[in-house]
Motif scaffolding. Structure first.
Motif, short mmCIF file in Angstrom:
data_model
loop_
_atom_site.label_atom_id
_atom_site.label_comp_id
_atom_site.label_asym_id
_atom_site.label_seq_id
_atom_site.Cartn_x
_atom_site.Cartn_y
_atom_site.Cartn_z
N THR A 189 39.82 36.16 -62.31
CA THR A 189 40.48 37.52 -62.80
C THR A 189 41.53 37.82 -63.83
OG1 THR A 189 41.43 37.39 -60.85
CG2 THR A 189 39.34 38.21 -60.43
N GLN A 190 42.68 36.61 -63.64
CA GLN A 190 44.20 36.53 -64.34
C GLN A 190 43.83 36.39 -66.01
OE1 GLN A 190 46.81 34.81 -62.63
NE2 GLN A 190 46.17 35.29 -60.52
N SER A 191 42.43 35.76 -65.99
CA SER A 191 42.09 35.31 -67.86
C SER A 191 41.92 36.14 -68.39
CB SER A 191 40.86 35.15 -67.79
OG SER A 191 40.83 34.25 -69.11
N LYS A 192 42.51 35.99 -69.69
CA LYS A 192 43.31 36.89 -70.86
C LYS A 192 41.63 36.19 -72.27
CE LYS A 192 47.80 38.07 -70.37
NZ LYS A 192 48.94 38.27 -71.03
N THR A 193 41.14 35.56 -72.17
CA THR A 193 40.05 35.22 -73.21
C THR A 193 38.44 35.72 -72.96
OG1 THR A 193 40.03 33.21 -72.09
CG2 THR A 193 41.24 33.15 -73.78
N LYS A 195 36.26 38.06 -70.49
CA LYS A 195 36.28 39.90 -69.83
C LYS A 195 34.94 40.34 -68.44
CE LYS A 195 34.71 43.16 -72.38
NZ LYS A 195 34.15 43.72 -74.03
N TYR A 205 30.55 38.04 -65.98
CA TYR A 205 31.70 37.73 -67.33
C TYR A 205 31.48 37.63 -68.58
CZ TYR A 205 35.21 37.55 -63.46
OH TYR A 205 35.42 37.38 -62.10
#
Length: 219
Positions: A189-193, A195, A205
């Motif tokens: 949930t905190q990943s920027k790579t 979605k 995802y």
């Protein structure tokens, strides 16, 4: 084949699982049933039993063939005892070898979809199991190499994944399953790579082309 009504699918799957357990985790299917067996067990929540079948070495099983010198897939599970029997006439038979399809698509977790064929969308659903311990898979798709490898370390699976250029990865995960996953040590949930998206009513995802390192909690 989706012939069982949705309301009865869980009961039908449990009946199948119970029959396998009563048969000591050994195969009792023939040409028609074997190619679908591990996939249906996995999709119905019996992945541990699928691995039990895969890794069993008693007769009849895939492990029995390997343990008795098979380098190809025999027509009969006890082909080592039937070399002079004319009913044992093939030592390179495809149907039982269909287990490799499950290893690629579920154990390694690299699959495709008819809605976006040719691995333009790489569907991901790896099934980890400590009894296997580790696995490495490479596939030369028309877009480039797809790679998946995982190793069990204690209560975690370290999963390395490569999605080739001009493709998209799809990792379908329920909210309950998503909490077991970390990417580069952090929560999904905190990943920027990657979605979070919903496809056809399923949460999951979307992964752009690149290489990923996941840590996944396993039982």
């Amino acid at each position: 084949m989706n012939l069982v009504p949705d309301a009865l699918r869980a009961k039908a799957a449990q009946k199948l699982a119970d029959k396998i357990e009563a048969n000591h985790g050994l195969l009792a299917t023939g040409f028609l049933g074997t190619p679908y067996l591990l996939e249906e067990l996995t999709k119905s929540g019996h992945a541990m039993l699928a691995y039990k079948l895969l890794l069993n070495t008693e007769y009849p099983s895939w492990g029995y063939l390997v343990g008795h010198g098979a380098t190809t897939m025999w027509e009969r599970w006890n082909g080592d005892q039937m070399k002079a029997d004319p009913s044992m006439n093939s030592y390179n038979h495809y149907a039982y070898g269909a287990v490799a399809d499950w290893i690629y698509r579920y154990a390694a977790g690299v699959d495709t979809t008819p809605l976006d064929a040719g691995f333009h969308t790489v569907v991901l659903h790896p099934v980890f199991d400590a009894r296997l311990g580790s696995l490495r898979f490479d596939y030369a798709s028309s877009y480039g190499p797809i790679h998946s490898d995982w190793t069990i370390k204690g209560t975690e699976a370290e999963w390395h994944l490569t999605i080739p250029a001009n493709t998209t990865g799809w990792l379908g995960l329920s909210a309950g399953d998503a909490v077991k996953y970390k990417l580069d040590g952090g929560p999904l949930t905190q990943s920027k790579t990657i979605k979070a998206v919903t496809r056809d009513g399923q949460s999951g995802y979307e992964l752009v082309a690149g290489s990923y390192s996941f840590q996944v909690g396993v039982e």
